[in-house]
Motif scaffolding. Structure first.
Motif, PDB file in Angstrom:
ATOM      1  N   VAL B 195       0.737  -1.103   0.027  1.00  0.00           N
ATOM      2  CA  VAL B 195      -0.073  -0.022   0.041  1.00  0.00           C
ATOM      3  C   VAL B 195       0.870   1.171   0.077  1.00  0.00           C
ATOM      4  CG1 VAL B 195      -1.590   1.516   1.391  1.00  0.00           C
ATOM      5  CG2 VAL B 195      -2.106  -1.198   1.317  1.00  0.00           C
ATOM      6  N   SER B 196       0.539   2.154  -0.899  1.00  0.00           N
ATOM      7  CA  SER B 196       1.473   3.327  -0.943  1.00  0.00           C
ATOM      8  C   SER B 196       1.491   4.148   0.375  1.00  0.00           C
ATOM      9  CB  SER B 196       0.927   4.170  -2.025  1.00  0.00           C
ATOM     10  OG  SER B 196       1.360   5.412  -2.099  1.00  0.00           O
ATOM     11  N   ARG B 197       2.783   4.771   0.575  1.00  0.00           N
ATOM     12  CA  ARG B 197       3.127   5.592   1.678  1.00  0.00           C
ATOM     13  C   ARG B 197       3.070   7.111   1.436  1.00  0.00           C
ATOM     14  NH1 ARG B 197       7.499   5.433   3.768  1.00  0.00           N
ATOM     15  NH2 ARG B 197       8.691   4.582   2.058  1.00  0.00           N
ATOM     16  N   TYR B 198       2.698   7.248   0.010  1.00  0.00           N
ATOM     17  CA  TYR B 198       2.801   8.933  -0.245  1.00  0.00           C
ATOM     18  C   TYR B 198       1.332   9.449   0.480  1.00  0.00           C
ATOM     19  CZ  TYR B 198       2.292  12.766  -3.245  1.00  0.00           C
ATOM     20  OH  TYR B 198       2.291  14.022  -3.864  1.00  0.00           O
ATOM     21  N   GLY B 199       1.903  10.479   1.128  1.00  0.00           N
ATOM     22  CA  GLY B 199       0.867  11.210   1.857  1.00  0.00           C
ATOM     23  C   GLY B 199       0.575  10.676   3.043  1.00  0.00           C
ATOM     24  N   MET B 200       1.047   9.619   3.317  1.00  0.00           N
ATOM     25  CA  MET B 200       0.879   8.906   4.677  1.00  0.00           C
ATOM     26  C   MET B 200       2.148   9.542   5.764  1.00  0.00           C
ATOM     27  SD  MET B 200       0.715   4.862   5.320  1.00  0.00           S
ATOM     28  CE  MET B 200       2.008   4.476   6.138  1.00  0.00           C
ATOM     29  N   ILE B 201       1.741  10.217   6.822  1.00  0.00           N
ATOM     30  CA  ILE B 201       2.633  11.083   7.525  1.00  0.00           C
ATOM     31  C   ILE B 201       3.756   9.970   8.107  1.00  0.00           C
ATOM     32  CG2 ILE B 201       3.183  12.659   9.359  1.00  0.00           C
ATOM     33  CD1 ILE B 201       0.678  13.870   8.828  1.00  0.00           C
ATOM     34  N   ALA B 202       5.007  10.027   7.783  1.00  0.00           N
ATOM     35  CA  ALA B 202       6.060   9.261   7.923  1.00  0.00           C
ATOM     36  C   ALA B 202       6.396   9.041   9.540  1.00  0.00           C
ATOM     37  CB  ALA B 202       7.345   9.378   6.931  1.00  0.00           C
ATOM     38  N   PHE B 203       6.416   7.764   9.966  1.00  0.00           N
ATOM     39  CA  PHE B 203       6.922   7.668  11.297  1.00  0.00           C
ATOM     40  C   PHE B 203       8.421   6.809  11.235  1.00  0.00           C
ATOM     41  CE2 PHE B 203       5.827   4.548  15.266  1.00  0.00           C
ATOM     42  CZ  PHE B 203       7.052   4.544  15.830  1.00  0.00           C
ATOM     43  N   ALA B 204       8.288   5.494  10.878  1.00  0.00           N
ATOM     44  CA  ALA B 204       9.597   4.826  10.707  1.00  0.00           C
ATOM     45  C   ALA B 204       9.373   4.153   9.220  1.00  0.00           C
ATOM     46  CB  ALA B 204       9.727   3.771  11.847  1.00  0.00           C
ATOM     47  N   SER B 205       9.990   4.756   8.257  1.00  0.00           N
ATOM     48  CA  SER B 205       9.896   4.465   6.858  1.00  0.00           C
ATOM     49  C   SER B 205      10.184   3.022   6.527  1.00  0.00           C
ATOM     50  CB  SER B 205      10.360   5.403   5.999  1.00  0.00           C
ATOM     51  OG  SER B 205      10.099   6.974   6.384  1.00  0.00           O
ATOM     52  N   GLU B 313      14.481   6.043  12.863  1.00  0.00           N
ATOM     53  CA  GLU B 313      13.773   6.618  11.699  1.00  0.00           C
ATOM     54  C   GLU B 313      12.832   7.790  12.132  1.00  0.00           C
ATOM     55  OE1 GLU B 313      12.453   3.320   9.595  1.00  0.00           O
ATOM     56  OE2 GLU B 313      14.414   2.247   9.222  1.00  0.00           O
ATOM     57  N   CYS B 314      12.491   7.689  13.122  1.00  0.00           N
ATOM     58  CA  CYS B 314      11.416   8.892  13.704  1.00  0.00           C
ATOM     59  C   CYS B 314      11.998  10.171  13.698  1.00  0.00           C
ATOM     60  CB  CYS B 314      10.523   8.444  14.735  1.00  0.00           C
ATOM     61  SG  CYS B 314      10.742   9.337  16.174  1.00  0.00           S
ATOM     62  N   SER B 315      13.232  10.005  14.463  1.00  0.00           N
ATOM     63  CA  SER B 315      13.943  11.256  14.533  1.00  0.00           C
ATOM     64  C   SER B 315      14.473  11.942  13.273  1.00  0.00           C
ATOM     65  CB  SER B 315      15.276  10.847  15.372  1.00  0.00           C
ATOM     66  OG  SER B 315      16.258  10.182  14.812  1.00  0.00           O
ATOM     67  N   SER B 316      14.979  11.065  12.300  1.00  0.00           N
ATOM     68  CA  SER B 316      15.052  11.530  10.990  1.00  0.00           C
ATOM     69  C   SER B 316      13.820  12.274  10.350  1.00  0.00           C
ATOM     70  CB  SER B 316      15.917  10.628  10.033  1.00  0.00           C
ATOM     71  OG  SER B 316      16.138  10.966   8.941  1.00  0.00           O
ATOM     72  N   ASN B 317      13.053  11.370  10.425  1.00  0.00           N
ATOM     73  CA  ASN B 317      11.613  11.755   9.721  1.00  0.00           C
ATOM     74  C   ASN B 317      11.073  13.187  10.341  1.00  0.00           C
ATOM     75  OD1 ASN B 317      10.822  10.159   7.389  1.00  0.00           O
ATOM     76  ND2 ASN B 317      10.342   8.403   8.633  1.00  0.00           N
ATOM     77  N   LEU B 318      10.857  12.987  11.702  1.00  0.00           N
ATOM     78  CA  LEU B 318      10.334  14.306  12.341  1.00  0.00           C
ATOM     79  C   LEU B 318      11.121  15.619  12.334  1.00  0.00           C
ATOM     80  CD1 LEU B 318       8.324  12.003  12.912  1.00  0.00           C
ATOM     81  CD2 LEU B 318       7.915  12.996  15.165  1.00  0.00           C
ATOM     82  N   SER B 319      12.519  15.429  11.740  1.00  0.00           N
ATOM     83  CA  SER B 319      13.212  16.540  11.683  1.00  0.00           C
ATOM     84  C   SER B 319      12.866  17.718  10.705  1.00  0.00           C
ATOM     85  CB  SER B 319      14.587  16.355  11.130  1.00  0.00           C
ATOM     86  OG  SER B 319      14.884  15.689  10.141  1.00  0.00           O
ATOM     87  N   THR B 341      13.960  25.011  17.899  1.00  0.00           N
ATOM     88  CA  THR B 341      13.669  24.362  19.346  1.00  0.00           C
ATOM     89  C   THR B 341      12.521  24.670  20.129  1.00  0.00           C
ATOM     90  OG1 THR B 341      16.314  24.747  19.483  1.00  0.00           O
ATOM     91  CG2 THR B 341      14.940  24.190  21.583  1.00  0.00           C
ATOM     92  N   ARG B 342      12.011  25.806  20.248  1.00  0.00           N
ATOM     93  CA  ARG B 342      10.640  25.896  20.601  1.00  0.00           C
ATOM     94  C   ARG B 342       9.541  25.568  19.939  1.00  0.00           C
ATOM     95  NH1 ARG B 342       8.689  30.717  22.159  1.00  0.00           N
ATOM     96  NH2 ARG B 342      10.419  32.131  21.066  1.00  0.00           N
ATOM     97  N   SER B 343       9.693  25.762  18.546  1.00  0.00           N
ATOM     98  CA  SER B 343       8.291  25.187  17.772  1.00  0.00           C
ATOM     99  C   SER B 343       8.424  23.491  17.839  1.00  0.00           C
ATOM    100  CB  SER B 343       8.601  25.362  16.443  1.00  0.00           C
ATOM    101  OG  SER B 343       8.788  26.799  16.127  1.00  0.00           O
ATOM    102  N   ARG B 344       9.305  22.888  18.043  1.00  0.00           N
ATOM    103  CA  ARG B 344       9.430  21.446  18.249  1.00  0.00           C
ATOM    104  C   ARG B 344       9.002  20.979  19.904  1.00  0.00           C
ATOM    105  NH1 ARG B 344      11.959  18.315  14.484  1.00  0.00           N
ATOM    106  NH2 ARG B 344      13.346  17.280  16.062  1.00  0.00           N
TER     107      ARG B 344
END
Lengths: 95, 484
Positions: B195-205, B313-319, B341-344
């Protein structure tokens, strides 16, 4: 591996992640627990085992170098916090 | 009509027993009546739903309807929906109106399905109880003091309470199967890349995969058929035709070789769950299957490996969430660093922060080999365990979760104990295999799920096995009281 408050601050800085000072001891505890838990990985000898990058061993697919997307800047910038003349605005970086 | 299956509803729509607009209004009414208690929806898309239902009614009249035309569904709030808030359960995206549709969204809408809303979930899909959502926890309709499971808890609860016939979910470590088990519905995690992950917000790709929730395997087969397929916009999508899942539902199970991994029936498994699974396995013997014990010796390493790979993978995706292009932005930033820093810091909740910290640490200089590389090597061993098992058996069966639904708040302060509720599901993601959870009994009034794991691209076989079992059992037809 025991992490202390200064480790947590260092990691949070690397991640550009604001955390409240009063939460730091709890994060240090959680992280220490989680790292102790993943220590189990060292119980198995993985000498010579290839790291699994993709479950189906697929490699990056290539496509012809053609334009496939149209410019959607206006649409995409509608959700941006602050823009001007098609540019994203951030606090001043260079004096 | 809310007790009817997707297949029955589609037949009724075809013969004009009622219109999609009437069905959609009935669904919306049920959401308004019952969801205050469950909190399974973040957004209800009433206006869009009614417009889509009217279009579906026109298609039915014109004779161009398919099996999903006019069928209401709930969409996990991780899938982008053009013009509709897509929050991913996070304050970070509380203001995010997606400017495009995910491929799954596009496919379901193109099939004529009617989206009635976006479902609540653990923040960025990180959680096994739905308690990490910015919008508050979802409650399990079987017992509102217990969790529905997570991360796709809203989608599972909405189907269990009969608010919608079907819904979508995503599964990174068990996030479809575990809530399906805890809520007593059918949920399938497809093969990685199906199933396509396009447009599915990434957690651990390398683990994320979307899939269906339904009341039955038959309904799940219809929904998966519409969700699956190659997508050039997802670099890990697999270019392979989609099987006709519905056509294969009735295959006989004579000669099916079932493997029971001894590691799935040891310490940590609730006795009542184990007993219910044993009874279900007996049913499969009666249907002509043979059962053998197998071993997946590295099972105990799957949760530790996962809690390196997924946070890394999440730390990278959520950057990408930096307060600049979309999502939450902190007010009055002093400089760029302060803005990030504050936005995150303000946008992310505590479980997401924990995982970003773990992942950042695991990927930082000097630790990469010890953590990420080691975990990926162990992942290889875990996959090899499965490949060896599938040389002997057709499918692997066991419990989906070690216990029935636990109490809200019970594990909220103990991440490692929470992580262990995914012990039987996580290795499947690490190996990229498909697996289904089907209702297989109750303990103290709470549902128990049976997990069936298949070889790569065996989704049709899993649905067939689920369907055959549901022909001789009625667990999946039971619905919680108080939602009439």
């Amino acid at each position: 591996m025991e992490l202390d408050a200064s480790d947590v601050e260092k990691i949070a800085h690397l991640a550009r992640l604001g955390i409240n000072t009063e939460d730091i001891p709890a994060y240090a505890r959680n992280l220490t627990d989680i790292l102790a838990f993943v220590e189990q990985l060292n119980s198995v000898d993985t000498t010579g085992v290839e790291p699994l990058a993709h479950p189906l061993d697929a490699t990056q697919r290539l496509r012809p170098d053609e334009v496939t997307e149209t410019n959607n800047r206006e649409n995409f910038q509608k959700v941006a916090p602050e823009t001007e003349s098609g540019l994203y605005l951030v606090p001043q970086v260079i004096e | 009509m809310y007790q009817k299956s997707l297949v029955e509803l589609a037949a009724d729509l075809q013969k004009g027993a009622y219109s999609s607009e009437e069905l959609t209004r009935a669904c919306l009414q049920r959401i308004h009546t019952h969801d205050e208690r469950l909190n399974s929806f973040v957004t209800v898309t009433e206006t869009q739903a009614l417009t889509a239902a009217q279009a579906a009614d026109a298609a039915i009249k014109a004779g161009t309807a398919g099996p999903l035309t006019g069928i209401p569904f709930a969409h996990k709030d991780i899938f982008c929906t053009n013009g509709v808030k897509t929050s991913c359960g996070s304050r970070m995206l509380d203001n995010f109106i997606a400017p495009y549709d995910a491929t799954v969204t596009q496919k379901l809408l193109a099939a004529g399905a009617v989206m009635v809303g976006k479902t609540n979930m653990d923040e960025f899909a990180m959680g096994s109880s739905n308690e990490t959502s910015f919008y508050g926890p979802v409650r399990n309709p079987w017992d509102e003091t217990t969790v529905p499971g997570g991360s796709s808890g809203g989608s599972a609860a909405a189907v269990a309470a009969r608010l919608v016939p079907v819904s979508t979910g995503t599964d990174t470590g068990g996030s479809i199967r575990q809530p399906a088990a805890l809520c007593g519905v059918t949920g399938l995690k497809p093969t990685y890349g199906r199933v396509s992950r396009y447009g599915m917000i990434a957690f651990a790709s390398s683990l994320d995969q979307g899939g269906p929730f339904a009341r039955s395997a038959e309904d799940a087969a219809v929904l998966l058929g519409a969700m699956a397929g190659f997508d050039a916009r997802d670099s890990t999508s697999v270019d392979r035709p989609v099987d006709d899942y519905v056509a294969q539902l009735n295959q006989p199970l004579q000669g099916l070789k079932i493997g029971l991994p001894k590691e799935y029936f040891g310490a940590g498994l609730d006795t009542a769950v184990g007993d219910a699974i044993a009874v279900a396995i007996e049913e499969f013997r009666k249907l002509g299957a043979t059962v053998t014990e197998i071993t997946l010796p590295n099972t105990h390493l799957s949760v530790p490996a996962y809690y390196v790979v997924a946070p890394a993978e999440c730390s990278s995706n959520l950057s990408r969430f930096d307060g600049v292009r979309f999502g939450h932005r902190a007010a009055n930033a002093q400089d760029l660093q302060d803005l990030y820093t504050r936005s995150r810091g303000e946008g992310f909740g505590s479980e997401v922060k924990r995982r970003i910290l773990v992942g950042t640490y695991a990927l930082s200089a000097g630790y990469y080999d010890a953590y990420y590389l080691k975990a990926q090597q162990v992942r290889h061993l875990i996959r090899d365990d499965f490949l060896q098992a599938f040389a002997q058996v057709d499918v692997i069966m066991g419990p989906t979760a070690p216990s029935v639904a636990f109490k809200l708040g019970e594990k909220a302060d103990d991440p490692v104990s929470m992580y262990l509720s995914d012990i039987y599901t996580i290795s499947v993601n690490l190996a990229g295999l498909p697996a289904i959870s089907i209702p297989a009994g109750f303990s103290n009034g709470l549902p128990i799920g049976l997990q069936v794991i298949g070889n790569y691209f065996a989704e049709a076989r899993l649905l067939n096995i689920g369907h055959r079992y549901q022909q001789v059992s009625d667990w999946h037809t039971r619905s919680p009281q108080g939602f009439e």
